[in-house]
Design a protein around this motif. Structure first.
Motif, PDB file in Angstrom:
ATOM      1  N   GLU A  10      -2.727  -1.820  14.988  1.00 18.23           N
ATOM      2  CA  GLU A  10      -3.963  -1.010  14.966  1.00 18.23           C
ATOM      3  C   GLU A  10      -4.712  -1.438  15.679  1.00 18.23           C
ATOM      4  OE1 GLU A  10      -3.479   2.200  14.782  1.00 18.23           O
ATOM      5  OE2 GLU A  10      -1.803   2.538  14.395  1.00 18.23           O
ATOM      6  N   THR A  11      -4.914  -1.040  15.691  1.00 18.36           N
ATOM      7  CA  THR A  11      -7.053  -1.199  16.392  1.00 18.36           C
ATOM      8  C   THR A  11      -7.905  -1.820  14.660  1.00 18.36           C
ATOM      9  OG1 THR A  11      -7.930  -0.201  18.606  1.00 18.36           O
ATOM     10  CG2 THR A  11      -9.409  -1.179  17.562  1.00 18.36           C
ATOM     11  N   CYS A  12      -8.423  -2.780  14.523  1.00 20.99           N
ATOM     12  CA  CYS A  12      -9.031  -3.165  13.289  1.00 20.99           C
ATOM     13  C   CYS A  12      -9.666  -3.731  13.773  1.00 20.99           C
ATOM     14  CB  CYS A  12      -8.181  -4.857  12.821  1.00 20.99           C
ATOM     15  SG  CYS A  12      -6.699  -3.974  11.996  1.00 20.99           S
ATOM     16  N   VAL A  13     -11.096  -3.321  12.712  1.00 21.69           N
ATOM     17  CA  VAL A  13     -12.595  -3.594  13.002  1.00 21.69           C
ATOM     18  C   VAL A  13     -13.136  -4.479  11.714  1.00 21.69           C
ATOM     19  CG1 VAL A  13     -13.251  -1.076  14.365  1.00 21.69           C
ATOM     20  CG2 VAL A  13     -13.190  -0.909  11.953  1.00 21.69           C
ATOM     21  N   THR A  14     -14.229  -5.685  11.440  1.00 22.92           N
ATOM     22  CA  THR A  14     -14.784  -6.173  10.582  1.00 22.92           C
ATOM     23  C   THR A  14     -15.301  -5.185   9.555  1.00 22.92           C
ATOM     24  OG1 THR A  14     -15.092  -7.737  11.963  1.00 22.92           O
ATOM     25  CG2 THR A  14     -15.907  -8.058   9.727  1.00 22.92           C
ATOM     26  N   ALA A  15     -14.867  -6.038   8.123  1.00 28.48           N
ATOM     27  CA  ALA A  15     -15.207  -4.619   7.180  1.00 28.48           C
ATOM     28  C   ALA A  15     -16.039  -5.597   5.943  1.00 28.48           C
ATOM     29  CB  ALA A  15     -13.927  -3.778   6.306  1.00 28.48           C
ATOM     30  N   ARG A  16     -15.859  -6.820   6.396  1.00 26.93           N
ATOM     31  CA  ARG A  16     -16.252  -7.651   4.918  1.00 26.93           C
ATOM     32  C   ARG A  16     -15.400  -9.247   5.808  1.00 26.93           C
ATOM     33  NH1 ARG A  16     -14.478  -6.641   0.245  1.00 26.93           N
ATOM     34  NH2 ARG A  16     -12.756  -7.789  -0.221  1.00 26.93           N
TER      35      ARG A  16
END
Length: 146
Positions: free
Chosen positions: A49-55
């Protein structure tokens, strides 16, 4: 299920003068950007999946990377939740002429997998099917900040 070793990504960035600060070493912001990009690749390889930076749990700059050397970045997934993916990142300074490497930066990033509507989506279970994978996972868990 995805095995830890399938998430291993290694990449290099040549440190050019436009990447440097006034001390002629890689600017920390550039190193962090490169690490974030490689970490996201690892998280996406794991999740599909597309992943985005959370922390970003920590960012330890131990030594500089001079202009002309490369930033050798290693990333791998070491843990996952329902939609979150934990990635360990290590950057080494590498002199391509001598092949000498030394660790410069280490960090732990958390990414969130998202669907086509930018909402969190589930990720598979992480498996560890080798001694090398187990060694990498143990090293990440020992260095992780709670």
């Amino acid at each position: 299920m995805t095995d830890l070793l399938e998430t291993l990504i290694e990449n290099r960035e040549m440190v050019q003068p436009n990447h440097a600060n006034m001390l002629e070493v890689a600017h920390g912001g550039n190193v962090m950007k490169w690490m974030d990009e490689v970490g996201a690749m690892s998280a996406m390889r794991f999740s599909g999946e597309t992943c985005v930076t959370a922390r970003v749990d920590q960012m330890n700059f131990e030594r500089p990377i001079p202009v002309g050397d490369t930033a050798y970045i290693t990333a791998y997934v070491y843990d996952a939740g329902t939609s979150s993916v934990k990635v360990r990142l290590i950057t080494e300074r590498e002199d391509l002429r001598t092949r000498e490497r030394e660790k410069t930066t280490e960090s732990y990033f958390v990414y969130v997998a998202i669907d086509g509507e930018n909402r969190p989506t589930s990720v598979p279970e992480l498996t560890v099917d080798s001694d090398e994978g187990e060694r990498l996972r143990r090293a990440a868990l020992e260095g992780e900040i709670d």
